[in-house]
Enzyme design. Structure first.
Site, short mmCIF file in Angstrom:
data_model
loop_
_atom_site.label_atom_id
_atom_site.label_comp_id
_atom_site.label_asym_id
_atom_site.label_seq_id
_atom_site.Cartn_x
_atom_site.Cartn_y
_atom_site.Cartn_z
N SER A 156 12.77 5.57 10.94
CA SER A 156 11.75 5.88 11.96
C SER A 156 11.87 7.35 12.33
O SER A 156 12.94 7.95 12.16
CB SER A 156 12.00 5.03 13.21
N TYR A 169 17.29 1.11 20.00
CA TYR A 169 16.47 1.32 18.81
C TYR A 169 16.77 2.70 18.19
O TYR A 169 17.00 2.82 16.98
CB TYR A 169 15.00 1.22 19.20
#
Ligand code: NAI
Ligand code: BGC
Length: 270
Positions: A156, A169
């Site tokens: 990401s 995350y």
């Protein structure tokens, strides 16, 4: 039936984790379209996994669905065993399964930290370890690819952009960055390529709160210089190329597929 002859991944087998929805589903279908036979891993959504399978088969490639939780070592082992049993040698791993559980840091429950790290990071470790062992055991088949195997992690932009309210995350994706680089270094002499693809905002269930609401969508678009939210296919096309021999000299790299989200977009205003 499509002509399989000139497809870049013909006769290779790929495993895609979390392939019943979103980015994983698009990747699995794109790999199938590029000639690969695909094991479609899913966690709970059997209907979504069947849809992925059907679309791959429509492109003339083989596909199977395999239920399994990537955060459980034994289930990952079963995923690889079943794939070998049904589709033969494995050549490509797309480590895509991932979750978000957003909570302000001061309130973050240990369970939220644990679940996100277990899925996004332990899952990546278990899958990549199985893949590395199998690729080495299988050896090289130059008729299929110049590499013994290819591992691609779907990371990401938050492997580099800090993300308040989501430290679990961001930590998991930051961890994927050096996991990928260290693994790429270790496996390059074995002719196994390891890379990351790091998407920006892509329209999927994981971030639907951000693109379904008009105000939030506007705020999200302000972070994307290229002016649009990404589609799962934007990521899938990059994966097909990175898994193919056209990318044979590429290992240990991160490809940001993000419409410029990592380019400090707030500086555009100056
Ligand atoms: P999604 O929620 O549609 O996909 C996540 C998939 O992972 C789902 O199919 C889910 O069932 C599966 N999954 C969750 N836990 C699992 C487990 N324990 N075992 C096996 N599968 C499991 O969302 P999306 O966006 O397609 O996410 C895919 C990957 O892309 C994730 O790793 C996410 O972090 C990453 N990503 C997504 C971005 C986006 O904007 N949509 C941007 C950057 C990265
Ligand atoms: C997250 C999405 C978010 C995107 C850009 C991804 O890693 O899962 O929710 O829209 O990053 O911030």
């Amino acid at each position: 039936m499509e002509n399989q002859k000139n497809k870049p991944l013909r006769n290779q087998t790929a495993i895609v984790t979390g392939a019943s929805s979103g980015i994983g589903q698009a990747i699995a279908i794109a790999l199938g379209k590029a000639g690969a036979n695909v094991a479609v891993n899913y966690h709970g959504d059997e209907v979504g996994a069947d849809k992925t399978k059907e679309e791959i088969q429509n492109h003339g490639s083989k596909a199977i669905t395999i239920k399994g939780d990537v955060s459980e070592k034994e289930e990952v082992e079963q995923l690889f065993l079943k794939t070998t049993d049904e589709l033969g040698n494995i050549h490509i791993l797309i480590n895509n399964a991932g979750i978000q559980q957003d909570e302000p840091f001061k309130d973050m429950k240990a369970e939220s930290w644990d679940q996100v790290i277990r899925t996004n990071l332990y899952g990546a470790f278990y899958c990549a370890q199985q893949a590395a062992r199998i690729f080495i055991k299988q050896g090289m088949d130059n008729t299929l690819s110049k590499a013994k195997g290819k591992i691609i992690f779907i990371s990401s932009v938050h492997d580099t952009i800090p993300w308040a309210g989501r430290v679990n995350y961001a930590a998991s994706k930051g961890g994927l960055l050096t996991l990928m680089q260290s693994l790429a270094q270790e496996l390059a002499p074995e002719k196994i390529r390891v890379n990351n693809i790091s998407p920006g905002a892509i329209k999927t269930p994981i971030n639907e709160d951000d693109w379904k609401d008009e105000n939030r969508k506007k705020a999200l678009l302000a972070k994307i210089p290229y002016g649009r939210i990404g589609e799962p296919e934007d990521v899938a096309k990059a994966v097909v190329w990175l898994a193919s021999d056209d990318a044979d000299y590429i290992t240990g790299t991160t490809l940001y597929v993000d419409g410029g989200m990592t380019l400090y977009p707030s500086f555009l205003e100056e």
